[in-house]
Design a protein around this motif. Sequence first.
Motif, PDB file in Angstrom:
ATOM      1  N   LEU A 189       6.328  51.903 -59.800  1.00  0.00           N
ATOM      2  CA  LEU A 189       7.508  52.439 -59.133  1.00  0.00           C
ATOM      3  C   LEU A 189       8.418  53.156 -60.126  1.00  0.00           C
ATOM      4  N   PRO A 190       9.147  54.168 -59.659  1.00  0.00           N
ATOM      5  CA  PRO A 190      10.160  54.799 -60.510  1.00  0.00           C
ATOM      6  C   PRO A 190      11.217  53.780 -60.905  1.00  0.00           C
ATOM      7  N   LEU A 191      11.768  53.964 -62.106  1.00  0.00           N
ATOM      8  CA  LEU A 191      12.713  52.980 -62.635  1.00  0.00           C
ATOM      9  C   LEU A 191      13.930  53.667 -63.246  1.00  0.00           C
ATOM     10  N   LEU A 192      15.111  53.218 -62.826  1.00  0.00           N
ATOM     11  CA  LEU A 192      16.359  53.608 -63.457  1.00  0.00           C
ATOM     12  C   LEU A 192      16.914  52.392 -64.184  1.00  0.00           C
ATOM     13  N   LYS A 234      27.019  56.542 -50.011  1.00  0.00           N
ATOM     14  CA  LYS A 234      27.472  57.931 -50.026  1.00  0.00           C
ATOM     15  C   LYS A 234      26.297  58.904 -49.990  1.00  0.00           C
ATOM     16  N   GLU A 235      25.209  58.550 -50.684  1.00  0.00           N
ATOM     17  CA  GLU A 235      24.049  59.434 -50.764  1.00  0.00           C
ATOM     18  C   GLU A 235      23.013  59.165 -49.679  1.00  0.00           C
ATOM     19  N   GLY A 236      23.292  58.196 -48.816  1.00  0.00           N
ATOM     20  CA  GLY A 236      22.350  57.889 -47.747  1.00  0.00           C
ATOM     21  C   GLY A 236      21.101  57.185 -48.216  1.00  0.00           C
ATOM     22  N   ILE A 237      21.219  56.443 -49.324  1.00  0.00           N
ATOM     23  CA  ILE A 237      20.083  55.697 -49.879  1.00  0.00           C
ATOM     24  C   ILE A 237      20.076  54.295 -49.281  1.00  0.00           C
ATOM     25  N   SER A 260      29.542  46.489 -56.311  1.00  0.00           N
ATOM     26  CA  SER A 260      30.336  47.222 -55.324  1.00  0.00           C
ATOM     27  C   SER A 260      30.281  48.723 -55.580  1.00  0.00           C
ATOM     28  N   THR A 261      30.267  49.111 -56.848  1.00  0.00           N
ATOM     29  CA  THR A 261      30.214  50.542 -57.187  1.00  0.00           C
ATOM     30  C   THR A 261      28.872  51.141 -56.808  1.00  0.00           C
ATOM     31  N   ILE A 262      27.784  50.435 -57.114  1.00  0.00           N
ATOM     32  CA  ILE A 262      26.457  50.927 -56.755  1.00  0.00           C
ATOM     33  C   ILE A 262      26.305  50.992 -55.239  1.00  0.00           C
ATOM     34  N   THR A 263      26.784  49.961 -54.552  1.00  0.00           N
ATOM     35  CA  THR A 263      26.692  49.935 -53.094  1.00  0.00           C
ATOM     36  C   THR A 263      27.363  51.162 -52.484  1.00  0.00           C
ATOM     37  N   GLU A 279      27.946  57.548 -59.828  1.00  0.00           N
ATOM     38  CA  GLU A 279      27.049  58.643 -59.457  1.00  0.00           C
ATOM     39  C   GLU A 279      25.596  58.206 -59.322  1.00  0.00           C
ATOM     40  N   ILE A 280      25.335  56.906 -59.365  1.00  0.00           N
ATOM     41  CA  ILE A 280      23.949  56.445 -59.417  1.00  0.00           C
ATOM     42  C   ILE A 280      23.146  56.851 -58.191  1.00  0.00           C
TER      43      ILE A 280
END
Length: 364
Positions: A109-112, A53-56, A45-48, A19-20
């Motif tokens: 910058l924002p950070l996750l 999916k979210e258009g990022i 692969s999961t992040i990609t 869900e990232i």
Amino acid sequence: MFTIPGPGKYVREVELVKEIGAYVRSFGNSALMIGGKTALSVVESTITASLEKEGIENQGFVWYGGECSWSKVEELRTIVQDRKPEVLVAVGGGKAIDTVKAVAFAENLPLLAVPTIAATCAPATPIAIMYDDEGTFIEISHRSKAPNVVLVDTKVISAAPYRFLAAGIGDTLAKWFESSASVQKSQPTALNQSAVRLAEGLYQLLLEKGPSAIETIKQGNVDQAVNDVIDSIILISGSVSGYGGDDCRTAAAHAIYSGLTIFPEVHNTYHGEIVAFGILSQLVLEGKSEETIRELIAYYQKVELPYTLADMAITELSPEDWDRLGVVTVGIEDMDNMPFAVTPEMVVKAIQGADEIGRKVNQP
């Protein structure tokens, strides 16, 4: 009064990395992932897929460099300035995440943060522990950004070697021993007294649930004990520093950790494992009874934490080595948080004393 109690948001779920993309979208439309080599390989692969999916816009996956050093921070800043991501994502363990926290601070910058192991509270703090390029401790830096969001995927963490969780337990145990020492130099306040009580609660929780969590992780499973230990290591531990601030900082245990990093042979021992031995040394420094130290060692045996120098691959030190260790350790700013003056000779005797008690425990 000013304090940064922790990250903006903390989320822990199974398969959360999927869900990232939705979390990144809250801060921008492009992201650059920076982290450890193994960590990135686990989640790339999961992040990609999630970003797509979210258009990022995916700005790529970059290795952080292997050490949390200022030279690595500058190298990464150059990459960030070239690719111009709107959001940074830090992936991995403490050194990787601290490095990206320093980059995010410098580049505003924002950070996750996506910790792939539960070994330190780095994902939930606004400070970065800086080393030189060879892994020797340099400083605790405030030129570091507290993550906007911490995303803890328990499936990822449970798949990592259990030794990381044990190291996290060691690092978190230190919160109680160090904060209860360092707070003695400060006037009691609502914040620092709450921090110490929180640290004591963490200590009791880890005594109760730590061994069970280690056994569960060994089997590749997750239960409530594991969840509680993960939350304690990453979030609640960081909150002790956040609430207590300079009154409840790291003390002798972490100073001894930093001092021991001058020996290359210790670099294969994890941060929290060395800190755990530092706790034993701090107890000797404080004049605690051998019985008290043996009780803690008995717990270490249950969660597989080191309690002798040999457990950390330090088998022989020359008189010159001991002298250097003592001088370096008292020069670490953490040692200034002890409620009494500490000399190099006191440090050497404390480390030797802890090692002697540990070795006696091993004798039949």
